[in-house]
Design an enzyme around this catalytic site. Structure first.
Site, mmCIF file in Angstrom:
data_model
loop_
_atom_site.group_PDB
_atom_site.id
_atom_site.type_symbol
_atom_site.label_atom_id
_atom_site.label_comp_id
_atom_site.label_asym_id
_atom_site.label_seq_id
_atom_site.Cartn_x
_atom_site.Cartn_y
_atom_site.Cartn_z
ATOM 1 N N HIS A 84 54.461 90.305 109.112
ATOM 2 C CA HIS A 84 53.552 91.257 109.756
ATOM 3 C C HIS A 84 52.471 91.751 108.796
ATOM 4 O O HIS A 84 51.330 91.956 109.188
ATOM 5 C CB HIS A 84 54.339 92.450 110.313
ATOM 6 C CG HIS A 84 55.214 93.103 109.294
ATOM 7 N ND1 HIS A 84 56.368 92.501 108.818
ATOM 8 C CD2 HIS A 84 55.101 94.280 108.619
ATOM 9 C CE1 HIS A 84 56.917 93.299 107.917
ATOM 10 N NE2 HIS A 84 56.170 94.370 107.771
ATOM 11 N N CYS A 95 52.498 87.378 102.711
ATOM 12 C CA CYS A 95 53.232 88.600 103.082
ATOM 13 C C CYS A 95 52.421 89.777 102.523
ATOM 14 O O CYS A 95 51.235 89.629 102.242
ATOM 15 C CB CYS A 95 54.678 88.564 102.584
ATOM 16 S SG CYS A 95 54.872 88.348 100.809
ATOM 17 N N GLY A 96 53.038 90.927 102.357
ATOM 18 C CA GLY A 96 52.267 92.079 101.894
ATOM 19 C C GLY A 96 51.713 91.880 100.502
ATOM 20 O O GLY A 96 50.540 92.152 100.229
ATOM 21 N N THR A 97 52.576 91.399 99.606
ATOM 22 C CA THR A 97 52.176 91.202 98.211
ATOM 23 C C THR A 97 52.066 89.730 97.816
ATOM 24 O O THR A 97 51.525 89.420 96.754
ATOM 25 C CB THR A 97 53.249 91.811 97.285
ATOM 26 O OG1 THR A 97 54.505 91.163 97.591
ATOM 27 C CG2 THR A 97 53.378 93.307 97.477
ATOM 28 N N GLY A 98 52.679 88.850 98.599
ATOM 29 C CA GLY A 98 52.786 87.433 98.233
ATOM 30 C C GLY A 98 54.024 87.153 97.402
ATOM 31 O O GLY A 98 54.382 85.993 97.172
ATOM 32 N N ILE A 99 54.699 88.213 96.954
ATOM 33 C CA ILE A 99 55.856 88.025 96.070
ATOM 34 C C ILE A 99 57.066 87.519 96.843
ATOM 35 O O ILE A 99 57.740 86.555 96.439
ATOM 36 C CB ILE A 99 56.188 89.338 95.327
ATOM 37 C CG1 ILE A 99 55.050 89.711 94.383
ATOM 38 C CG2 ILE A 99 57.495 89.188 94.529
ATOM 39 C CD1 ILE A 99 55.189 91.103 93.761
ATOM 40 N N GLY A 100 57.362 88.157 97.966
ATOM 41 C CA GLY A 100 58.517 87.732 98.766
ATOM 42 C C GLY A 100 58.380 86.282 99.201
ATOM 43 O O GLY A 100 59.335 85.494 99.099
ATOM 44 N N MET A 101 57.198 85.923 99.657
ATOM 45 C CA MET A 101 56.981 84.543 100.110
ATOM 46 C C MET A 101 57.108 83.558 98.941
ATOM 47 O O MET A 101 57.607 82.445 99.110
ATOM 48 C CB MET A 101 55.609 84.403 100.776
ATOM 49 C CG MET A 101 55.553 84.982 102.178
ATOM 50 S SD MET A 101 56.688 84.152 103.332
ATOM 51 C CE MET A 101 55.914 84.610 104.911
ATOM 52 N N HIS A 161 47.242 72.051 86.926
ATOM 53 C CA HIS A 161 48.333 71.926 85.956
ATOM 54 C C HIS A 161 49.719 71.847 86.585
ATOM 55 O O HIS A 161 50.619 71.241 86.003
ATOM 56 C CB HIS A 161 48.318 73.122 84.993
ATOM 57 C CG HIS A 161 47.158 73.099 84.048
ATOM 58 N ND1 HIS A 161 47.061 73.952 82.971
ATOM 59 C CD2 HIS A 161 46.036 72.331 84.016
ATOM 60 C CE1 HIS A 161 45.935 73.712 82.316
ATOM 61 N NE2 HIS A 161 45.298 72.742 82.941
ATOM 62 N N ARG A 184 49.613 64.843 80.887
ATOM 63 C CA ARG A 184 50.685 65.627 80.271
ATOM 64 C C ARG A 184 51.277 66.633 81.261
ATOM 65 O O ARG A 184 52.439 67.020 81.150
ATOM 66 C CB ARG A 184 50.192 66.345 79.018
ATOM 67 C CG ARG A 184 49.184 67.445 79.262
ATOM 68 C CD ARG A 184 48.647 67.998 77.949
ATOM 69 N NE ARG A 184 47.809 69.166 78.141
ATOM 70 C CZ ARG A 184 46.537 69.123 78.560
ATOM 71 N NH1 ARG A 184 45.968 67.965 78.858
ATOM 72 N NH2 ARG A 184 45.845 70.240 78.691
HETATM 73 C C1 RB5 Z 1 56.827 94.137 104.147
HETATM 74 O O1 RB5 Z 1 56.703 95.510 104.272
HETATM 75 C C2 RB5 Z 1 56.691 93.708 102.681
HETATM 76 O O2 RB5 Z 1 57.782 94.146 101.949
HETATM 77 C C3 RB5 Z 1 56.536 92.219 102.613
HETATM 78 O O3 RB5 Z 1 55.410 91.838 103.329
HETATM 79 C C4 RB5 Z 1 56.308 91.581 101.248
HETATM 80 O O4 RB5 Z 1 55.292 92.226 100.556
HETATM 81 C C5 RB5 Z 1 57.471 91.320 100.426
HETATM 82 O O5 RB5 Z 1 57.372 90.726 99.354
#
Ligand code: RB5
Length: 153
Positions: free
Chosen positions: A10, A66-72, A99, A133
């Protein structure tokens, strides 16, 4: 025409919708794995299907937001054969292709201004792997993944 799978949660939905016209303009045929509204969902439910389809070769590349891209990024890098990078600048996008031969790009829909995200996608889709390389190093990741299949947990 190269094929791309895109999905979000979302928090990445608005950026996913914003980027879709650009993908076609850049010559990529894409499938949208959802979601199809900004109702709250869980990013692994949308990230794993895209990462798995890229890993099995049905799509050349994937984009996950996702919100930060970290979870994905956490999700996608669990899938054997995927090399995902969270990119926050065109420079990182370019280097991740040259690379690391990344096949999944992740971005933060809440942290990356949309016009910057557009530039990141443009560079990421248009940059080739350098090989040489760098191939030796990427091959070591692939060998590790293969050794994990044989190893007992
Ligand atoms: C959702 O609120 C948020 O936690 C998710 O989008 C994401 O940023 C997680 O890494």
């Amino acid at each position: 025409m190269p094929k791309l799978a895109i999905a979000s949660d979302h928090a990445g939905y608005a950026l996913k919708e914003y980027l879709k016209p650009l993908l076609e303009k850049l010559g990529w045929q894409y499938d949208d794995f959802g979601p199809h509204s900004s109702e709250p969902v869980d990013y692994p439910d949308y990230g794993f299907p895209v990462a798995e389809e890229v890993a099995r070769g049905k799509y050349d590349r994937g984009i996950l937001i996702c919100g930060t891209g970290i979870g994905m990024a956490c999700v996608a890098n669990k899938v054997r054969g995927v090399r995902a990078a969270l990119c926050t600048s065109p420079e990182l996008a370019e280097l991740s292709r040259r690379h690391n031969d990344t096949n999944v790009l992740t971005m933060g829909g809440r942290t990356t201004p949309f016009e910057l995200a557009e530039r990141i996608v443009r560079v990421w889709l248009n940059t080739s792997f350098e090989g040489g390389r760098h191939k030796r190093r990427v091959d070591k990741i692939t060998s590790y993944e293969k050794s994990c299949i044989r190893r007992k947990p």
